[in-house]
Design an enzyme around this catalytic site. Structure first.
Site, PDB file in Angstrom:
ATOM      1  N   CYS A  33      39.032  24.996 -13.582  1.00  0.00           N
ATOM      2  CA  CYS A  33      40.481  25.224 -13.596  1.00  0.00           C
ATOM      3  C   CYS A  33      40.917  25.891 -12.298  1.00  0.00           C
ATOM      4  O   CYS A  33      40.376  26.930 -11.931  1.00  0.00           O
ATOM      5  CB  CYS A  33      40.884  26.102 -14.769  1.00  0.00           C
ATOM      6  SG  CYS A  33      42.652  26.475 -14.696  1.00  0.00           S
ATOM      7  N   THR A  76      42.089  22.986 -22.878  1.00  0.00           N
ATOM      8  CA  THR A  76      41.046  24.006 -22.791  1.00  0.00           C
ATOM      9  C   THR A  76      41.432  25.262 -23.572  1.00  0.00           C
ATOM     10  O   THR A  76      42.577  25.711 -23.509  1.00  0.00           O
ATOM     11  CB  THR A  76      40.808  24.387 -21.317  1.00  0.00           C
ATOM     12  OG1 THR A  76      40.477  23.210 -20.581  1.00  0.00           O
ATOM     13  CG2 THR A  76      39.681  25.405 -21.195  1.00  0.00           C
ATOM     14  N   ILE A  96      37.649  14.036 -11.738  1.00  0.00           N
ATOM     15  CA  ILE A  96      37.873  15.311 -11.085  1.00  0.00           C
ATOM     16  C   ILE A  96      38.915  16.115 -11.859  1.00  0.00           C
ATOM     17  O   ILE A  96      39.761  15.545 -12.546  1.00  0.00           O
ATOM     18  CB  ILE A  96      38.354  15.098  -9.613  1.00  0.00           C
ATOM     19  CG1 ILE A  96      39.695  14.369  -9.562  1.00  0.00           C
ATOM     20  CG2 ILE A  96      37.320  14.412  -8.789  1.00  0.00           C
ATOM     21  CD1 ILE A  96      40.315  14.287  -8.165  1.00  0.00           C
ATOM     22  N   ASN A  97      38.868  17.441 -11.725  1.00  0.00           N
ATOM     23  CA  ASN A  97      39.998  18.279 -12.108  1.00  0.00           C
ATOM     24  C   ASN A  97      40.997  18.208 -10.953  1.00  0.00           C
ATOM     25  O   ASN A  97      40.840  17.399 -10.038  1.00  0.00           O
ATOM     26  CB  ASN A  97      39.513  19.714 -12.383  1.00  0.00           C
ATOM     27  CG  ASN A  97      40.430  20.457 -13.361  1.00  0.00           C
ATOM     28  OD1 ASN A  97      41.654  20.338 -13.306  1.00  0.00           O
ATOM     29  ND2 ASN A  97      39.841  21.233 -14.252  1.00  0.00           N
ATOM     30  N   LEU A 157      46.546  27.976 -18.347  1.00  0.00           N
ATOM     31  CA  LEU A 157      45.693  28.005 -19.536  1.00  0.00           C
ATOM     32  C   LEU A 157      46.266  28.761 -20.736  1.00  0.00           C
ATOM     33  O   LEU A 157      45.576  29.562 -21.369  1.00  0.00           O
ATOM     34  CB  LEU A 157      44.324  28.600 -19.116  1.00  0.00           C
ATOM     35  CG  LEU A 157      43.041  28.321 -19.861  1.00  0.00           C
ATOM     36  CD1 LEU A 157      43.020  26.914 -20.434  1.00  0.00           C
ATOM     37  CD2 LEU A 157      41.874  28.535 -18.949  1.00  0.00           C
ATOM     38  N   ASN A 165      34.871  23.501 -19.159  1.00  0.00           N
ATOM     39  CA  ASN A 165      35.776  23.422 -18.012  1.00  0.00           C
ATOM     40  C   ASN A 165      35.361  24.502 -17.019  1.00  0.00           C
ATOM     41  O   ASN A 165      35.641  25.688 -17.217  1.00  0.00           O
ATOM     42  CB  ASN A 165      37.226  23.627 -18.472  1.00  0.00           C
ATOM     43  CG  ASN A 165      38.214  23.475 -17.336  1.00  0.00           C
ATOM     44  OD1 ASN A 165      37.821  23.305 -16.178  1.00  0.00           O
ATOM     45  ND2 ASN A 165      39.493  23.540 -17.646  1.00  0.00           N
ATOM     46  N   ASN A 197      50.524  21.328 -10.919  1.00  0.00           N
ATOM     47  CA  ASN A 197      50.722  22.199 -12.077  1.00  0.00           C
ATOM     48  C   ASN A 197      50.096  23.555 -11.832  1.00  0.00           C
ATOM     49  O   ASN A 197      49.097  23.687 -11.134  1.00  0.00           O
ATOM     50  CB  ASN A 197      50.156  21.561 -13.357  1.00  0.00           C
ATOM     51  CG  ASN A 197      48.676  21.834 -13.543  1.00  0.00           C
ATOM     52  OD1 ASN A 197      48.278  22.904 -14.015  1.00  0.00           O
ATOM     53  ND2 ASN A 197      47.842  20.866 -13.147  1.00  0.00           N
ATOM     54  N   GLY A 202      47.602  12.952 -10.267  1.00  0.00           N
ATOM     55  CA  GLY A 202      48.430  11.746 -10.138  1.00  0.00           C
ATOM     56  C   GLY A 202      47.904  10.823  -9.051  1.00  0.00           C
ATOM     57  O   GLY A 202      46.830  11.050  -8.473  1.00  0.00           O
ATOM     58  N   GLY A 224      45.356  11.008 -17.279  1.00  0.00           N
ATOM     59  CA  GLY A 224      45.949  12.340 -17.282  1.00  0.00           C
ATOM     60  C   GLY A 224      47.440  12.271 -17.039  1.00  0.00           C
ATOM     61  O   GLY A 224      48.236  12.014 -17.940  1.00  0.00           O
TER      62      GLY A 224
HETATM   63  O1  RRO Z   1      46.007  25.267 -17.501  1.00  0.00           O
HETATM   64  C1  RRO Z   1      45.948  24.941 -16.293  1.00  0.00           C
HETATM   65  O2  RRO Z   1      46.670  25.448 -15.432  1.00  0.00           O
HETATM   66  C2  RRO Z   1      45.007  23.923 -15.806  1.00  0.00           C
HETATM   67  C3  RRO Z   1      43.687  23.825 -16.212  1.00  0.00           C
HETATM   68 BR1  RRO Z   1      42.958  24.880 -17.552  1.00  0.00          BR
HETATM   69  C4  RRO Z   1      42.831  22.871 -15.587  1.00  0.00           C
HETATM   70  O3  RRO Z   1      41.630  22.743 -15.877  1.00  0.00           O
HETATM   71  N1  RRO Z   1      43.354  22.086 -14.611  1.00  0.00           N
HETATM   72  C5  RRO Z   1      44.645  22.190 -14.227  1.00  0.00           C
HETATM   73  O4  RRO Z   1      45.068  21.470 -13.324  1.00  0.00           O
HETATM   74  N2  RRO Z   1      45.462  23.109 -14.834  1.00  0.00           N
END
Ligand code: RRO
Length: 290
Positions: free
Chosen positions: A130, A46, A190-191, A73, A127, A69, A216, A264
């Site tokens: 996030c 992104t 999904i995110n 961004l 997106n 994580n 995961g 992913g």
């Molecule tokens: O960069 C991130 O921390 C991040 C983003 Br943009 C997202 O859409 N989903 C994610 O798990 N991490």
């Protein structure tokens, strides 16, 4: 060949945004990466209008069956992306989907216009999900916000617009329906699932960003339920992601109604996972659907 919003794809497996750095992978694997590219389309990490440094470290925490994580961004911003990254991503042997995120409708509009005018870009993914950036915008959590964002940016490009949804809502279906009504060509979900980890010694939050997003195998059952519900509710194609690691996982998402699947977290373990899953899933689909 699979037709996805007018894009011709050689198989149904793409990457989840931000989980495969094609530029770094080409440095590591050389031209072999282009000869054996694991995905049938490539989704970029992104980007935002202005450059961002991302969250302070640590940015990752491994769970028994997943990864949290809090990357935050980091990216070069629109101008840096167009100048530095886009020419390199355009050399990949597959269509390019650019993922964008803004903190206002105006920012999304600037990104859609700026990215959409490049003939190297096949489609855009908005997106709106996030977990690690305080956007001040609840597009991904609100059907009304999702509809009005799409109505604002839809006229700015003729390219397909995907909308990436968050699982961090009671029900993603109304948001998916509103995005489709607003003009989205496809939904991806999904995110990551909002999550936290504590440092073993101090008990303080481990991640520099405070909390993070879980991905995961641990999220796959959640993804399967939400993807099934969204596929039943909307007529636009759905890109399914969330813990897919095998052909069987991918086949279940297709059975739930998805048109494409995305890999992913598994790509961090096995950079060739896209190719493997695409090969495996043909047999698994035949078995599942009998
Ligand atoms: O960069 C991130 O921390 C991040 C983003 Br943009 C997202 O859409 N989903 C994610 O798990 N991490």
């Amino acid at each position: 060949m699979i037709d996805f919003c007018g894009l011709e794809l050689s198989h149904p497996v793409i990457n989840g945004s931000g989980t495969f750095d094609a530029i770094a992978a080409r440095r590591a694997f050389g031209e072999q990466l282009l000869d054996e590219f694991p995905f049938s389309a490539f989704v970029s990490k992104t980007i935002t209008p202005e450059p961002r440094a991302g969250n302070p470290p640590p940015r990752l925490w491994e769970t028994p069956s997943g990864l949290i994580n809090s990357i935050g961004l980091p990216n070069k911003g629109l101008d840096g992306f167009l100048a530095d990254d886009l020419p390199q991503l355009a050399e990949l042997p597959v269509p390019l989907i650019v993922s964008v995120m803004g903190t206002s409708h105006d920012q999304f509009a600037r990104l859609v216009e700026g990215v959409g005018r490049s003939d190297r870009v096949a489609a855009l993914e908005l997106n709106v999900s996030c977990p690690n950036v305080k956007s001040g915008l609840i597009v991904g959590e609100s059907p009304d916000e999702a509809r009005s964002l799409l109505e604002r940016v839809r006229p700015l490009t003729e390219k397909p617009l995907l909308v990436k949804l968050t699982p961090n809502v009671a029900d993603p279906v109304p948001v998916a329906e509103a995005a489709a009504e607003g003009g989205a060509d496809a939904i991806s979900l999904i995110n990551t699932v909002r999550a936290a980890a504590l440092a073993p010694d101090s008990g303080e939050p481990w991640l520099g960003g405070g909390t993070g997003g879980l991905s995961g195998p641990s999220v796959r059952a959640i993804a399967l339920a939400q993807i099934g519900a969204v596929c039943s509710a909307v007529s636009v194609p759905v890109v399914a992601m969330g813990g897919i690691a095998t052909g069987r996982d991918a086949a279940e998402m297709i059975e739930a109604g998805a048109k494409l699947v995305a890999i992913g977290t598994e790509s961090f373990r096995d950079p060739a996972a896209g190719t493997r899953v695409a090969e495996e899933m043909t047999g698994d689909l035949a078995r599942i659907s009998g």
